[in-house]
Design an enzyme around this catalytic site. Structure first.
Site, PDB file in Angstrom:
ATOM      1  N   PRO A   1       0.830  -1.219   0.000  1.00 21.84           N
ATOM      2  CA  PRO A   1       0.000   0.000   0.000  1.00 21.84           C
ATOM      3  C   PRO A   1       0.862   1.267   0.000  1.00 21.84           C
ATOM      4  CG  PRO A   1      -0.757  -1.565   1.673  1.00 21.84           C
ATOM      5  CD  PRO A   1       0.558  -2.077   1.162  1.00 21.84           C
ATOM      6  N   GLY A   2       0.263   2.321  -0.524  1.00 21.11           N
ATOM      7  CA  GLY A   2       0.921   3.624  -0.475  1.00 21.11           C
ATOM      8  C   GLY A   2       2.186   3.689  -1.308  1.00 21.11           C
ATOM      9  N   ARG A   3       2.314   2.770  -2.262  1.00 21.21           N
ATOM     10  CA  ARG A   3       3.500   2.728  -3.133  1.00 21.21           C
ATOM     11  C   ARG A   3       4.801   2.451  -2.377  1.00 21.21           C
ATOM     12  NH1 ARG A   3      -0.225   1.967  -5.811  1.00 21.21           N
ATOM     13  NH2 ARG A   3      -0.825   2.960  -7.768  1.00 21.21           N
ATOM     14  N   LEU A   4       4.670   1.973  -1.134  1.00 24.49           N
ATOM     15  CA  LEU A   4       5.866   1.615  -0.362  1.00 24.49           C
ATOM     16  C   LEU A   4       6.132   0.114  -0.531  1.00 24.49           C
ATOM     17  CD1 LEU A   4       5.359   3.858   2.798  1.00 24.49           C
ATOM     18  CD2 LEU A   4       6.925   4.191   0.882  1.00 24.49           C
TER      19      LEU A   4
END
Ligand code: FMN
Length: 213
Positions: free
Chosen positions: A190-193
């Site tokens: 999630p969140g591009r992490l």
């Protein structure tokens, strides 16, 4: 047209941690590959996108099927007179990526490429369906053909030539092995992490490092 800028997916299918991955890239790839191959949602789990660049430095990418995975590398089969073969003749290095979107995963392998030995090509070719064997003989891969009819004529000529008996591997067809010097496993988060774990050889071992997403 659907606006691609508006498309969003949530990457929540899994995680990847340095502490959990296998000691070698091949052991980790086997785990992920088996998971992909067991899931009917994954079409062509052995498809890889293979990028090459010839002497002019222009990269070209295309899909091929991985037909061997072991500690020596990834094997694929193709026409030795194709555009990719010309690139590899000029610059025997490539990068390939497995993408299993249903699992929000990709694995990238980068390194030198060499032809597999002829016996391996012949053994693999002998196990292909007859139709695929004929196709390998018929197609001057990557060349311009005048029309579909012209291609069908080439196929008909090959069929007439090999009416009975075993079909040998065409001399201009065979395997290549990409022997990776770097392998990166990517798991969407999630969140591009996202989680990225890269293997690279140091001495006899494979060092594992986390990369920023
Ligand atoms: C799912 C899929 C699998 C493919 N598998 C192979 C393959 O194993 N070997 C091959 O030569 N081409 C395969 N192709 C065709 C290649 O993508 C490509 O069109 C062809 O090899 C010619 O590439 P080139 O002109 O860059 O050399 C496949 C294409 C797709 C979409």
């Amino acid at each position: 047209m659907t606006d691609p800028a508006g498309l969003r997916a949530m990457y929540t299918r899994g995680t990847l941690d340095e502490a959990d991955v296998a000691d070698t890239w091949v052991a980790q790839l086997r785990l992920w590959f088996d998971t992909a191959a067991a899931d009917p949602a994954v079409l062509e789990p052995n498809a890889i996108q293979l990028a090459t660049a010839g002497a002019d430095g222009q990269p070209t990418v295309r899909t091929v099927l991985a037909k061997g995975i072991d500690e020596r590398g990834i094997v694929f089969y193709t026409n030795y007179e194709s555009a990719k073969a010309r690139d590899l003749g000029e610059n025997p290095r490539a990068s390939a990526v497995f993408v299993w979107l249903a699992h929000q995963r990709q694995v990238r392998l980068t390194g030198p490429v060499s032809k597999v030995d002829r016996a391996a090509t012949e053994a693999y070719f002998a196990g292909r369906p007859r139709e695929s064997q004929l196709g390998a003989w018929a197609s001057p891969q990557s060349r311009v053909v005048a029309s579909r009819a012209a291609l069908d004529e080439l196929a008909a000529a090959v069929e007439a030539r090999f009416t009975t008996g075993d079909i040998p591997a065409p001399p201009n067809w065979g395997g290549y092995r990409l022997a990776p010097v770097e392998v990166e496993f990517w798991q969407g988060r999630p969140g591009r992490l996202h989680d990225r774990i890269r293997y690279r050889p140091v001495g006899d071992a494979w060092v594992r490092e986390r990369l920023a997403p």
